[in-house]
Every structure is written in structure tokens, then in C-alpha cells.
Design an enzyme around this catalytic site. Structure first.
Site, mmCIF file in Angstrom:
data_model
loop_
_atom_site.group_PDB
_atom_site.id
_atom_site.type_symbol
_atom_site.label_atom_id
_atom_site.label_comp_id
_atom_site.label_asym_id
_atom_site.label_seq_id
_atom_site.Cartn_x
_atom_site.Cartn_y
_atom_site.Cartn_z
ATOM 1 C CE LYS A 217 -1.277 4.725 -2.289
ATOM 2 N NZ LYS A 217 -0.372 5.648 -2.558
ATOM 3 C CB THR B 115 5.421 4.032 -2.274
ATOM 4 O OG1 THR B 115 3.924 4.208 -2.496
ATOM 5 C CG2 THR B 115 5.181 2.487 -1.246
#
Length: 239
Positions: free
Chosen positions: A40, A19
Site C-alpha cells: 500500500k 482493500t
């Protein structure tokens, strides 16, 4: 008019900085003048704020993006429990449909110049009884950026991941060394070993080394990445 670009970010394991690196890529692409959006597609682990379910990783990606996708496009599958997706999906009676994710990605490409797709866990995380995240990457047919968490065992993890990516016929566009363990011995030597092998075997360059950060910063991490080199690779792959 140039066509939109996209890439798939995977990692050597979970909790190795996918991330952070995805967010850094988003910041870098935005600096390069691109409208950058994040997906995502599958997120496991959610919390509720004012009646709306959130995922920490997805929120971080949104914070780094210059184009915000509708939540249903950014994260088609938001699972509540923070565990392996196929286990949580079964408990929550959710079917993880790769085709639906591909459709969402196609819609996202109409809204941005660049779409960064962050995977879940490593490259072979099960999604159903028969499919895993490698199948998702293949269905999206995107160049892959591999995040290598620099800690003991990372050389084997990096080479196995690269081998799995190549076995699916996907391009390894490059890799990022993320210094997750600040006390790792021989870190530079490990990076050199991975760098030479991934370049020689897969023509995959080292895109940057992200130092250990507390607190983490997408902008500071973006300073460590060669965004221009990655963009050249992605545009060449598109031709």
C-alpha cells in the site's frame, strides 16, 4: 525458476472495497501456492499503537498476506490525516516520490512470488501538483485490476476508469464487481452492462462478484474470484 508476478489494484472511487478485493487476491494467490505480499505505497490516515504508526488498510493487507514486507517497503508513505494524499503530504511536509515507490516495489519482488499493489482512491487521485496515481501505475508498469463498487452511477465510473487505464497504455487484466450497496436496484443488469463493454472494448474479463458482507472476510471474498484465470493473464503478460 519463474519470475515474480505483480499487479496494481485500483477502483472506481474511494470506499468501494479495494482493500477487501486486494486482501481476497492475496488469499487466493496464497491458496494457489504463491508467496503473496502486499504493498500500500501511499496510505492516508494513521493511528499510533505502542509508539508505532499503523494504517487500517495496510494492516488488513498484512493480515491477508503470506509474506510480510517490512513496513517501510509495504507503505513507503504513511500519512497521518485521512484526506487527499497531495493535501496531507503538503501539510506534513512530505514529498510523494514515485521513483522511491518503484524502488521499493523492486525490492518487494525479491521477497515474494506475487506482489499486490493497492492504489489510493480512484485511478486519477493527485499525488503532487503534476502527478497522480495513474502516473504511479504507469511507472510500475503493472497489469491493472479494477474494483467496481456496485452502486448507482457505477457503469459510467467503470467505463471512465477503464478508458483512463487504457489511455496510459496499461493492461486491464480484469475487474471485480463488489456489491457495496445491498439495496442497489438492477444490480445484475448493471454488472452485465459493464461486463459486456469491458470485455468487448478491453478484453477485460469479470474476475468475480463479491457479495455484500457484514462482517467482511478476505477468505470468503477469495472464494468469489477466479484466481486461476487471473494468473493465466498475468503470466501471459509477462512473456
Amino acid at each position: 525458476m519463474t519470475s515474480p508476478l505483480s499487479l496494481f489494484v485500483t477502483g472506481t472511487d474511494t470506499e468501494i472495497g479495494k482493500t477487501l478485493v486486494s486482501s481476497a487476491l492475496l488469499r487466493g494467490f496464497t491458496r494457489a501456492g504463491l508467496r503473496a505480499a502486499a504493498m500500500k505505497p501511499i496510505a492516508a490516515g494513521a493511528f499510533e499503537v505502542d509508539g508505532v504508526w499503523h494504517n487500517e488498510d495496510a494492516d488488513q493487507l498484512d493480515a491477508a498476506s503470506s509474506v510480510l514486507l517490512p513496513p517501510a517497503l509495504r507503505t513507503p508513505y504513511l500519512l497521518k490525516a485521512p484526506a487527499a494524499p497531495h493535501i496531507v503530504a503538503a501539510e506534513e511536509h512530505v514529498t510523494l516520490d514515485i521513483g522511491h515507490i518503484v524502488d521499493c516495489h523492486a525490492q518487494a519482488l525479491k521477497l515474494a512470488d506475487m506482489v499486490v499493489v493497492e492504489g489510493v482512491g480512484g485511478f486519477r487521485v493527485p499525488l503532487t501538483d503534476t502527478q497522480d496515481t495513474a502516473d504511479l501505475a504507469l511507472a510500475l508498469n503493472l497489469p491493472v485490476v479494477l474494483v467496481v463498487g456496485m452502486r448507482l452511477g457505477c457503469i459510467s465510473h467503470a467505463l471512465l476508469s477503464a478508458e483512463a487505464i487504457a489511455a496510459r497504455g496499461l493492461q486491464l487484466a480484469g475487474w471485480v464487481a463488489n456489491r457495496v450497496d445491498p439495496d442497489m436496484g438492477y444490480a445484475d443488469e448493471n454488472i452485465a452492462a459493464i461486463r459486456s463493454r469491458l470485455k468487448q472494448q478491453y478484453d477485460a474479463p469479470l474476475l468475480g462478484i463479491v457479495p455484500h458482507m457484514r462482517p467482511v472476510s478476505a477468505d470468503a471474498a477469495a472464494d468469489c474470484l477466479d484466481i486461476n484465470a487471473l494468473l493465466q493473464t498475468l503470466r501471459a503478460a509477462q512473456r
